[in-house]
Design a protein around this motif. Structure first.
Motif, mmCIF file in Angstrom:
data_model
loop_
_atom_site.group_PDB
_atom_site.id
_atom_site.type_symbol
_atom_site.label_atom_id
_atom_site.label_comp_id
_atom_site.label_asym_id
_atom_site.label_seq_id
_atom_site.Cartn_x
_atom_site.Cartn_y
_atom_site.Cartn_z
ATOM 1 N N LEU A 4 71.534 12.430 66.902
ATOM 2 C CA LEU A 4 72.000 12.386 65.518
ATOM 3 C C LEU A 4 72.080 13.783 64.933
ATOM 4 N N PHE A 5 71.049 14.610 65.204
ATOM 5 C CA PHE A 5 71.060 15.969 64.674
ATOM 6 C C PHE A 5 72.210 16.765 65.269
ATOM 7 N N GLY A 6 72.458 16.550 66.581
ATOM 8 C CA GLY A 6 73.567 17.238 67.212
ATOM 9 C C GLY A 6 74.896 16.871 66.585
ATOM 10 N N MET A 7 75.055 15.579 66.227
ATOM 11 C CA MET A 7 76.278 15.125 65.571
ATOM 12 C C MET A 7 76.438 15.792 64.217
ATOM 13 N N VAL A 8 75.321 15.901 63.474
ATOM 14 C CA VAL A 8 75.360 16.535 62.157
ATOM 15 C C VAL A 8 75.764 17.993 62.276
ATOM 16 N N VAL A 101 74.041 15.845 46.590
ATOM 17 C CA VAL A 101 73.742 14.801 45.603
ATOM 18 C C VAL A 101 74.855 13.753 45.585
ATOM 19 N N ILE A 102 76.103 14.198 45.720
ATOM 20 C CA ILE A 102 77.222 13.263 45.790
ATOM 21 C C ILE A 102 77.063 12.344 47.004
ATOM 22 N N LEU A 205 77.808 2.186 54.819
ATOM 23 C CA LEU A 205 78.031 3.093 53.695
ATOM 24 C C LEU A 205 76.788 3.953 53.459
ATOM 25 N N VAL A 206 75.614 3.336 53.545
ATOM 26 C CA VAL A 206 74.358 4.084 53.396
ATOM 27 C C VAL A 206 74.227 5.122 54.511
ATOM 28 N N LEU A 207 74.549 4.713 55.733
ATOM 29 C CA LEU A 207 74.445 5.632 56.876
ATOM 30 C C LEU A 207 75.405 6.805 56.723
ATOM 31 N N CYS A 208 76.634 6.516 56.296
ATOM 32 C CA CYS A 208 77.614 7.594 56.087
ATOM 33 C C CYS A 208 77.127 8.567 55.020
ATOM 34 N N LEU A 212 76.368 12.534 55.532
ATOM 35 C CA LEU A 212 76.973 13.544 54.669
ATOM 36 C C LEU A 212 75.902 14.396 53.988
ATOM 37 N N PHE A 213 74.814 13.759 53.580
ATOM 38 C CA PHE A 213 73.715 14.493 52.954
ATOM 39 C C PHE A 213 73.134 15.517 53.928
#
Length: 254
Positions: A4-8, A101-102, A205-208, A212-213
């Protein structure tokens, strides 16, 4: 978690997170008329995945035209206020933090849509109209931080006109995006699987929003501590440009 971190990190390496103000946009605005600002505002909204995800969450369960108009109008009022006044007054913050924050607003909407305030926290959800207005203010501030990267000129009526033109473009782009979303949701609601998959859709939606955060926080930390996030190729190339290559050592033949 490592994957997950790699994807981010990979997503965070994309130029200006896909909906910033590019150098080409800045050059196009130099000496450009108001229509160019309208066009830029529209394209900025249509490529603003965080804004669109939040809007998608807002209208996800709305079926009456009256409710849709009410919530979208409140959101539009909120982001128009901060977009116009914050830009004109020159109020700005680090846009990575504002966009973070968005991103959390996207998480919030998915969380709220699935009734998690009651089922997880055991409390009544906050007034949705008030929250949409509040998040609208934040979204507008995010748009303002991007707009202030443009050459808006000296403060005055000319500058105000360019800001309003950009805002008009944002609203036009929002209308186009909403029409597409409403068409998609209208068709989806007619299928028997809508209720069953609506829970999954809002969890996504929460995961997305969370992804993004993390992307925005990575960008923020990268700008503050660039040496902590891998190899800086630009700095590396610049360093080599100023490095003299020593002449080869001549050895006497014995």
């Amino acid at each position: 978690m490592k994957r997950l971190f790699g994807m981010v990190v990979l997503l965070a390496s994309l130029p200006v997170y896909a909906h910033g103000i590019s150098e080409a946009d800045k050059q196009a605005m130099l000496g450009g008329g108001l229509l160019r600002y309208v066009g830029l505002g529209a394209s900025h909204m249509l490529s603003g995945y965080d804004h669109l995800l939040f809007l998608f969450g807002v209208i996800f369960f709305l079926t009456s035209a009256r409710d849709i108009v009410k919530f979208i109008s409140v959101f539009t009022l909120g982001h128009s206020l901060t977009l116009i006044f914050a830009t004109f007054a020159g109020v700005t913050k680090n846009y990575y933090l504002v966009d973070a924050v968005i991103a959390l607003s996207v998480c919030y909407k998915g969380f709220d849509n699935n009734g998690r305030f009651e089922s997880y926290l055991g409390v009544k959800a906050p007034n949705l109209l008030v929250m949409v207005f509040g998040f609208g203010l934040i979204h507008g501030f995010g748009l303002s931080t991007r707009l202030q990267q443009l050459p808006l000129g000296e403060k005055g009526l000319g500058m105000l006109g360019r800001i309003i033109a950009f805002n008009v473009g944002v609203e036009l782009g929002q209308i186009v995006a909403l029409l597409g979303m409403l068409f998609l949701l209208s068709a989806w609601r007619k299928r028997p699987g809508f209720q069953r998959f609506s829970l999954v859709a809002n969890e996504a939606l929460v995961l997305c929003g969370l992804l993004l955060f993390l992307m925005q926080m990575h960008g923020y930390l990268h700008t503050r501590h660039p040496g902590d996030f891998g190899f800086n190729t630009e700095a590396h190339s610049h360093a080599h440009e100023h490095t003299e290559v020593p002449a080869p050592v001549q050895h006497d033949n014995l």
